[in-house]
Design a protein around this motif. Structure first.
Motif, PDB file in Angstrom:
ATOM      1  N   GLN A   1       0.811  -1.215   0.000  1.00  0.00           N
ATOM      2  CA  GLN A   1       0.000   0.000   0.000  1.00  0.00           C
ATOM      3  C   GLN A   1       0.842   1.261   0.000  1.00  0.00           C
ATOM      4  O   GLN A   1       0.362   2.320  -0.387  1.00  0.00           O
ATOM      5  CB  GLN A   1      -0.917  -0.002   1.215  1.00  0.00           C
ATOM      6  CG  GLN A   1      -2.054  -0.983   1.047  1.00  0.00           C
ATOM      7  CD  GLN A   1      -3.133  -0.739   2.064  1.00  0.00           C
ATOM      8  OE1 GLN A   1      -2.874  -0.759   3.255  1.00  0.00           O
ATOM      9  NE2 GLN A   1      -4.322  -0.512   1.601  1.00  0.00           N
ATOM     10  N   SER A   2       2.075   1.158   0.464  1.00  0.00           N
ATOM     11  CA  SER A   2       2.924   2.349   0.464  1.00  0.00           C
ATOM     12  C   SER A   2       3.720   2.454  -0.833  1.00  0.00           C
ATOM     13  O   SER A   2       4.549   3.341  -0.991  1.00  0.00           O
ATOM     14  CB  SER A   2       3.876   2.323   1.663  1.00  0.00           C
ATOM     15  OG  SER A   2       4.873   1.344   1.473  1.00  0.00           O
ATOM     16  N   MET A   3       3.458   1.512  -1.760  1.00  0.00           N
ATOM     17  CA  MET A   3       4.189   1.537  -3.037  1.00  0.00           C
ATOM     18  C   MET A   3       3.336   2.144  -4.134  1.00  0.00           C
ATOM     19  O   MET A   3       2.119   2.178  -4.020  1.00  0.00           O
ATOM     20  CB  MET A   3       4.589   0.105  -3.425  1.00  0.00           C
ATOM     21  CG  MET A   3       5.705  -0.444  -2.558  1.00  0.00           C
ATOM     22  SD  MET A   3       6.033  -2.167  -2.900  1.00  0.00           S
ATOM     23  CE  MET A   3       6.626  -2.065  -4.587  1.00  0.00           C
ATOM     24  N   PRO A   4       3.985   2.600  -5.204  1.00  0.00           N
ATOM     25  CA  PRO A   4       3.205   3.194  -6.303  1.00  0.00           C
ATOM     26  C   PRO A   4       2.534   2.130  -7.155  1.00  0.00           C
ATOM     27  O   PRO A   4       2.805   1.994  -8.331  1.00  0.00           O
ATOM     28  CB  PRO A   4       4.267   3.974  -7.095  1.00  0.00           C
ATOM     29  CG  PRO A   4       5.544   3.282  -6.807  1.00  0.00           C
ATOM     30  CD  PRO A   4       5.435   2.718  -5.436  1.00  0.00           C
TER      31      PRO A   4
ATOM     32  N   ARG B   1      -3.970   0.349  -5.700  1.00  0.00           N
ATOM     33  CA  ARG B   1      -4.324  -0.235  -4.405  1.00  0.00           C
ATOM     34  C   ARG B   1      -5.328  -1.360  -4.528  1.00  0.00           C
ATOM     35  O   ARG B   1      -5.275  -2.328  -3.768  1.00  0.00           O
ATOM     36  CB  ARG B   1      -4.860   0.841  -3.466  1.00  0.00           C
ATOM     37  CG  ARG B   1      -3.728   1.641  -2.874  1.00  0.00           C
ATOM     38  CD  ARG B   1      -4.140   2.380  -1.626  1.00  0.00           C
ATOM     39  NE  ARG B   1      -2.948   3.011  -1.043  1.00  0.00           N
ATOM     40  CZ  ARG B   1      -2.965   3.754   0.045  1.00  0.00           C
ATOM     41  NH1 ARG B   1      -4.078   3.969   0.666  1.00  0.00           N
ATOM     42  NH2 ARG B   1      -1.855   4.276   0.506  1.00  0.00           N
TER      43      ARG B   1
ATOM     44  N   SER C   1       3.827   8.007   5.025  1.00  0.00           N
ATOM     45  CA  SER C   1       3.859   7.044   3.928  1.00  0.00           C
ATOM     46  C   SER C   1       2.456   6.778   3.374  1.00  0.00           C
ATOM     47  O   SER C   1       2.230   5.762   2.721  1.00  0.00           O
ATOM     48  CB  SER C   1       4.544   5.755   4.361  1.00  0.00           C
ATOM     49  OG  SER C   1       4.027   5.287   5.575  1.00  0.00           O
ATOM     50  N   THR C   2       1.509   7.658   3.654  1.00  0.00           N
ATOM     51  CA  THR C   2       0.138   7.678   3.113  1.00  0.00           C
ATOM     52  C   THR C   2      -0.714   6.484   3.555  1.00  0.00           C
ATOM     53  O   THR C   2      -1.746   6.191   2.962  1.00  0.00           O
ATOM     54  CB  THR C   2       0.073   7.753   1.553  1.00  0.00           C
ATOM     55  OG1 THR C   2       0.388   6.466   1.013  1.00  0.00           O
ATOM     56  CG2 THR C   2       1.003   8.795   0.992  1.00  0.00           C
TER      57      THR C   2
ATOM     58  N   SER D   1      -1.041  11.866  -2.887  1.00  0.00           N
ATOM     59  CA  SER D   1      -0.524  10.646  -2.256  1.00  0.00           C
ATOM     60  C   SER D   1       0.124   9.710  -3.279  1.00  0.00           C
ATOM     61  O   SER D   1       1.096   9.028  -2.962  1.00  0.00           O
ATOM     62  CB  SER D   1      -1.632   9.931  -1.494  1.00  0.00           C
ATOM     63  OG  SER D   1      -2.722   9.678  -2.338  1.00  0.00           O
TER      64      SER D   1
ATOM     65  N   ARG E   1       3.862   8.211  -2.971  1.00  0.00           N
ATOM     66  CA  ARG E   1       4.223   6.789  -3.004  1.00  0.00           C
ATOM     67  C   ARG E   1       5.296   6.501  -4.054  1.00  0.00           C
ATOM     68  O   ARG E   1       6.058   5.553  -3.918  1.00  0.00           O
ATOM     69  CB  ARG E   1       2.989   5.926  -3.239  1.00  0.00           C
ATOM     70  CG  ARG E   1       2.071   5.889  -2.027  1.00  0.00           C
ATOM     71  CD  ARG E   1       1.073   4.760  -2.096  1.00  0.00           C
ATOM     72  NE  ARG E   1      -0.026   5.006  -3.004  1.00  0.00           N
ATOM     73  CZ  ARG E   1      -1.145   5.642  -2.669  1.00  0.00           C
ATOM     74  NH1 ARG E   1      -1.300   6.096  -1.440  1.00  0.00           N
ATOM     75  NH2 ARG E   1      -2.103   5.821  -3.540  1.00  0.00           N
TER      76      ARG E   1
ATOM     77  N   SER F   1       9.939   4.820   0.143  1.00  0.00           N
ATOM     78  CA  SER F   1       9.773   3.417   0.416  1.00  0.00           C
ATOM     79  C   SER F   1       9.795   3.242   1.910  1.00  0.00           C
ATOM     80  O   SER F   1      10.429   3.988   2.641  1.00  0.00           O
ATOM     81  CB  SER F   1      10.833   2.627  -0.312  1.00  0.00           C
ATOM     82  OG  SER F   1      11.721   2.107   0.569  1.00  0.00           O
TER      83      SER F   1
END
Lengths: 253, 259
Positions: A93-96, A99, B57-58, B78, B82, B86
């Motif tokens: 979830q913290s990655m691009p 989701r 970190s959203t 956001s 992201r 990391s």
């Protein structure tokens, strides 16, 4: 990020399919219970059940398939919960990445795993004397109904996996689903049940689903049951997706 | 260094507030982190360090205040945040069923890197995991998991890295290994926000240290500045005894490569 949805979902689905390939015991476990019920009902109780069918296994199989699906999706909730617990869920979830891919990967994996379980159970049924003269089209319709039901229950499993606080909680939600077929037309004719039980049995989702599958397998004209079955599946699916999505987003509030 | 210090801060946090039900965890947190520096957020358990990291970190929305990461607002941009960060959480977030190499390759593909396999092999070598790369992570020791975890965070070279208590639960040797890899990161210009409850960790690594206590930052500065908060040092002569850590590291013969 929507442009990455397909690619991200494919990658994450590949990951959870690899989990299944490396621990095939999860699939074997999910087929054990339906196969045990099938053996029990055909070889122990079957002799004294008059379901008006040629071979009892032919009457029984649709209900057993419903149990197979319910049993299989408890692992979906389990896998999702473990991802959540291990922290890898938050990492994703913290990655691009898209989701919703994280949820869809679990959903697709659930469908594949359930499909394998169903194939295993049908093979055992064939060994036990199950026969059907249904044509390709009927089998496609059967596969479609099973798939839709699997998808619908999978989204309920997603809700359970997201909301659960413990591993046991994540998989326990499927117990009522596994028991639901017992109070339906899956094992005996609903006409033999006392009034209120019969009323419940005839108005819960398993009965129309089982009846439609049975009609298709025995090459009978499909009754209105199929529309009721589809309505139940779609209804559960829509509610499941809505609740799962809102649970998923509420986690980040 | 001068050109970096005039650039906008990598992290800007202003008046951040967050409550969970009745508990007012953050009561107005402010700090900036300069690009390419290591910033340590120090605090006891439950001080709200993880909450700050989760907001940045959203993963969590603040109740009030604002925060930017690499110039992007965590609330309204956001997705861009992201792209720039990391996160290495408090517990090694690795896939136990996959091998170390598969974990790295999956991250590389998810970050849309072209040569995922080569990136995985390079990182395995850099973190001394080459021999274990083909093994399932379930068989790894705590230190190996943590190293893999940090290696996974480096893929795609995000300009900002959050490390939430990166050495909690590690043995002294693994701890030194993690420290040296954090130093190496900052050396390459990555901004590191580190939370820790170990005072020596902050002392060893951080360019600036902020102390989070009861929901606010009660001190923020370089180690020298923080030391000046105390009355002048009274000089005492004490016989220098080796600490147990010195003994342990001397006996097991490690640490020389990492320090």
């Amino acid at each position: 990020m929507a442009s990455h949805f397909v690619g991200d979902t494919a990658l994450l689905t590949g990951r959870s399919l690899r989990h299944i390939a490396r621990s095939p015991d999860t699939i074997i476990t999910t087929t054990l219970m339906p196969i045990a019920f099938m053996l029990l009902f055909v070889y122990v109780f079957g002799g004294s059940i008059d379901a008006g069918s040629d071979a009892y296994v032919n009457y029984l199989l649709p209900g057993i398939l419903v149990i197979t699906i319910a049993s299989s999706i408890s692992y979906t909730a389990f896998r999702l919960f473990m991802d959540k617990k291990s922290g890898i869920f938050e990492r994703f979830q913290s990655m691009p990445i898209s989701r919703s891919s994280v949820l869809w990967a679990h959903v697709l994996t659930s469908v594949v795993a359930t499909l394998i379980s169903i194939v295993v159970v049908v093979l055992v049924a064939l060994l036990m004397g199950f026969r059907s003269a249904a044509g390709v089209l009927a089998w496609l319709e059967i596969a479609g109904i099973l798939m839709l039901f699997t998808l619908a229950l999978t989204w309920l499993a997603v809700v359970a996996g997201l909301a659960a606080k413990t591993v046991d909680g994540a998989s326990a939600f499927s117990y009522p689903l596994i028991l639901l077929p017992f109070v339906s037309s899956a094992f005996v004719l609903t006409e033999t049940m006392p009034g209120p039980v019969r009323a419940f049995a005839e108005n819960q989702p398993v009965t129309p689903i089982v009846n439609s599958l049975r009609d298709l397998l025995t090459q009978q004209a499909v009754s209105a049951d199929i529309w009721i079955a589809l309505a139940w599946c779609l209804g559960i699916l829509v509610v499941g997706i809505a609740v799962a999505t809102s649970t998923y987003h509420r986690r980040n509030a | 260094m001068t050109s970096q210090s005039i650039a906008a801060p990598a992290l800007q946090v202003q008046a951040l507030e967050k409550s969970f039900q009745e508990v007012h965890v953050l009561r107005g947190v402010d700090f900036d982190v300069a690009r390419g520096s290591i910033f340590a957020l120090l605090g006891s358990n439950g001080a709200g360090k993880t909450t700050v990291v989760r907001i940045l970190s959203t993963l969590l929305k603040a109740d009030a205040g604002m925060a930017t990461v690499a110039g992007f607002d965590v609330l309204t941009q956001s997705a861009s945040v992201r792209e720039s960060i990391s996160l290495t959480g408090q517990f090694a977030a690795v896939d136990e069923i996959l091998t170390g190499r598969e974990n790295l390759a999956l991250m590389a593909r998810l970050r849309h890197q072209k040569v995922a396999g080569r990136i995985a092999d390079d990182l395995l070598a850099r973190f001394q995991l080459s021999d274990a790369g083909g093994r399932r992570v379930a068989t790894y020791s705590g230190g190996m998991r943590r190293r893999l975890d940090i290696a996974m965070s480096l893929i795609g070279n995000p300009p900002v890295i959050f490390l939430d208590e990166p050495t909690t639960g590690l043995d002294p040797q693994s701890r030194l290994e993690v420290w040296s890899c954090i130093r190496e990161l900052a050396g390459q210009g990555t901004t590191v926000l580190l939370t820790t409850q170990y005072l020596d960790e902050a002392e060893q690594l951080a360019d600036r240290i902020a102390i989070l206590h009861e929901g606010t930052i009660i001190a923020n500065g370089t180690l020298a500045e923080l030391k000046r908060l105390l009355p002048p040092v009274e000089i005492q002569y004490v016989e220098k005894q080796p600490s147990l850590e010195d003994v342990f590291l001397a006996v097991v013969g490690a640490g020389n490569s990492s320090t």
